[in-house]
Design a protein around this motif. Structure first.
Motif, mmCIF file in Angstrom:
data_model
loop_
_atom_site.group_PDB
_atom_site.id
_atom_site.type_symbol
_atom_site.label_atom_id
_atom_site.label_comp_id
_atom_site.label_asym_id
_atom_site.label_seq_id
_atom_site.Cartn_x
_atom_site.Cartn_y
_atom_site.Cartn_z
ATOM 1 N N PRO A 1 0.769 -1.057 -0.099
ATOM 2 C CA PRO A 1 -0.040 0.044 -0.013
ATOM 3 C C PRO A 1 0.881 1.212 0.003
ATOM 4 O O PRO A 1 0.422 2.394 -0.689
ATOM 5 C CB PRO A 1 -1.010 -0.348 1.198
ATOM 6 N N MET A 2 2.207 1.086 0.529
ATOM 7 C CA MET A 2 2.927 2.179 0.293
ATOM 8 C C MET A 2 3.235 2.617 -0.895
ATOM 9 O O MET A 2 3.165 4.185 -1.301
ATOM 10 C CB MET A 2 4.304 2.100 1.258
ATOM 11 N N TYR A 3 3.410 1.962 -1.974
ATOM 12 C CA TYR A 3 3.683 2.296 -3.278
ATOM 13 C C TYR A 3 2.232 2.847 -3.936
ATOM 14 O O TYR A 3 2.347 3.639 -4.860
ATOM 15 C CB TYR A 3 4.156 0.788 -3.938
ATOM 16 N N ASP A 4 1.122 2.053 -3.510
ATOM 17 C CA ASP A 4 -0.004 2.619 -4.091
ATOM 18 C C ASP A 4 -0.543 4.035 -3.764
ATOM 19 O O ASP A 4 -0.769 4.854 -4.659
ATOM 20 C CB ASP A 4 -1.240 1.761 -3.758
ATOM 21 N N LYS A 5 -0.230 4.410 -2.495
ATOM 22 C CA LYS A 5 -0.217 5.703 -2.108
ATOM 23 C C LYS A 5 0.574 6.589 -2.676
ATOM 24 O O LYS A 5 0.165 7.885 -3.221
ATOM 25 C CB LYS A 5 -0.027 5.639 -0.450
ATOM 26 N N MET A 6 1.723 6.238 -2.802
ATOM 27 C CA MET A 6 2.735 7.177 -3.555
ATOM 28 C C MET A 6 2.235 7.509 -4.991
ATOM 29 O O MET A 6 2.431 8.674 -5.526
ATOM 30 C CB MET A 6 4.285 6.461 -3.442
ATOM 31 N N ALA A 7 2.013 6.494 -5.757
ATOM 32 C CA ALA A 7 1.566 6.764 -6.923
ATOM 33 C C ALA A 7 0.394 7.653 -7.099
ATOM 34 O O ALA A 7 0.183 8.450 -8.128
ATOM 35 C CB ALA A 7 0.882 5.416 -7.549
ATOM 36 N N GLU A 8 -0.372 7.761 -6.100
ATOM 37 C CA GLU A 8 -1.508 8.872 -6.084
ATOM 38 C C GLU A 8 -1.212 10.084 -5.717
ATOM 39 O O GLU A 8 -1.307 11.306 -6.211
ATOM 40 C CB GLU A 8 -2.896 8.269 -5.167
ATOM 41 N N THR A 9 -0.367 10.070 -4.522
ATOM 42 C CA THR A 9 -0.141 11.568 -3.952
ATOM 43 C C THR A 9 1.267 12.158 -4.597
ATOM 44 O O THR A 9 1.220 13.115 -4.387
ATOM 45 C CB THR A 9 0.177 11.362 -2.543
ATOM 46 N N HIS A 10 2.242 11.354 -4.787
ATOM 47 C CA HIS A 10 3.771 11.953 -5.273
ATOM 48 C C HIS A 10 3.875 11.333 -6.531
ATOM 49 O O HIS A 10 4.827 10.187 -6.721
ATOM 50 C CB HIS A 10 4.400 11.559 -4.052
ATOM 51 N N PRO A 11 3.159 11.646 -7.631
ATOM 52 C CA PRO A 11 3.567 10.939 -8.665
ATOM 53 C C PRO A 11 4.905 10.949 -9.232
ATOM 54 O O PRO A 11 5.498 10.069 -10.068
ATOM 55 C CB PRO A 11 2.311 11.285 -9.968
ATOM 56 N N GLU A 12 5.392 12.233 -8.921
ATOM 57 C CA GLU A 12 6.754 12.496 -9.449
ATOM 58 C C GLU A 12 7.960 11.696 -8.869
ATOM 59 O O GLU A 12 8.668 11.285 -9.506
ATOM 60 C CB GLU A 12 7.179 13.827 -9.247
ATOM 61 N N LEU A 13 7.546 11.094 -7.498
ATOM 62 C CA LEU A 13 8.300 10.381 -6.890
ATOM 63 C C LEU A 13 8.152 8.865 -7.379
ATOM 64 O O LEU A 13 9.254 8.054 -7.540
ATOM 65 C CB LEU A 13 8.303 10.358 -5.173
#
Length: 327
Positions: free
Chosen positions: A304-316
């Motif tokens: 879920p850390m990666y799923d959340k990152m894809a949504e909230t910090h697409p540049e990262l």
């Protein structure tokens, strides 16, 4: 008159000789700080770094190494470097996330396929980009030092993510490290490394996470007897130098420092492999149980850390995708 001329000539010659000697003997001393003991592999690698710099610059650049957090912990050393009070420092990449967001990739769990992939990323273009990403903060990275894989250790066996539930787990002051432990239902507790032995001994924290040599050389193996080989992250150490300290060197000296740093990084890989084997054997003699776990259970728990990152910090998340493509 002749005597006067001879005296003036003699005085001028003497001044020139003194000036020439002082220029020839000019020495630049750079202070280097790190938080490990003198017996740690990273100190040995830095010693080679210092020796090579001294040799290749004919003694004009010398590096004085301060071990055991003599000049402060990792964060304090970075701040001293920014303030011009320190030239070179070693920091774990987790600490650097607070200074340059690019370092976050090293703090993500199970991002690297294996040790080979990890090394390839550090030697890739993206690895070099990350080293230079802190330039506007007053320093850059010279090279990476292998620091193995980080795993959990505690006073009780950790075999599945459920075993971490509710435990107070010491973490580095990194947003990713905190998110990792929260994702595993633990209670992340940021704490200075130098305070961890006492915190484990007195029950201020229940567990911690680090690599095997740090576990034993910091004597944490005396107070925690279960080391779970979940290998959730591979976070390198980074050798940093302040912009001002680098810029005060000549172009030739800068090239020597950078090359010597790279050579010490290669030497560190050899040292690390040897150290890891020796320190594990030492821990086993102290009664530490090394536990092999099903890593997929831990991987699934932190996805879920990666799923959340894809949504909230697409540049990262774009950086994550670049890392995954490194061959």
């Amino acid at each position: 008159m002749q005597n006067s001329k001879r005296q003036i000539l003699s005085l001028a010659t003497g001044v020139m000789l003194v000036l020439g000697a002082s220029q020839a003997c000019a020495v630049t001393t750079l202070k280097l700080s790190h938080n490990q003991s003198r017996s740690h592999a990273v100190h040995q690698a830095m010693t080679q770094f210092a020796d090579e710099v001294k040799e290749k610059t004919n003694g004009e650049v010398r590096i004085r190494i301060y071990s055991d957090s003599q000049l402060g912990n990792q964060r304090e050393s970075i701040e001293l470097m920014q303030n011009g009070a320190l030239d070179i420092a070693k920091s774990n990449a987790a600490e650097l996330e607070a200074f340059s967001p690019a370092y976050f990739i090293f703090n993500l769990p199970y991002l690297f396929r294996d040790k080979t992939h990890y090394q390839q990323v550090m030697n890739s273009d993206i690895g070099k980009e990350i080293l230079n990403s802190s330039q506007n903060m007053g320093f850059i990275g010279l090279t990476y030092y292998d620091a193995g894989a980080r795993s959990f250790y505690a006073k009780k066996p950790i075999r599945t993510p459920e075993d971490l539930k509710g435990l107070k787990i010491r973490v580095q002051p990194s947003p990713s490290a905190i998110a990792l432990v929260k994702g595993l239902a633990g209670n992340p507790t940021p704490l200075a490394y130098g305070e961890l032995y006492t915190a484990l001994q007195q029950g201020v924290v229940d567990a911690a996470e680090n690599n095997i040599p740090s576990f034993t050389l910091s004597r944490h193996s005396e107070v925690t007897k279960f080391f779970s080989l979940d290998e959730h992250t591979m976070i390198p150490d980074v050798l940093l130098i302040s912009n001002n300290s680098l810029n005060k060197l000549t172009t030739e000296q800068q090239a020597i420092v950078k090359k010597a740093a790279l050579n010490s990084s290669k030497y560190m890989i050899q040292l690390w492999e040897k150290s890891e084997k020796e320190e594990r054997a030492k821990a086993e003699k102290q009664g530490v149980e090394f536990i092999h776990v099903d890593k997929t259970l831990f991987q699934n728990a932190v996805n879920p850390m990666y799923d959340k990152m894809a949504e909230t910090h697409p540049e990262l998340f774009e950086m994550v995708k670049r890392v995954r493509k490194v061959e």
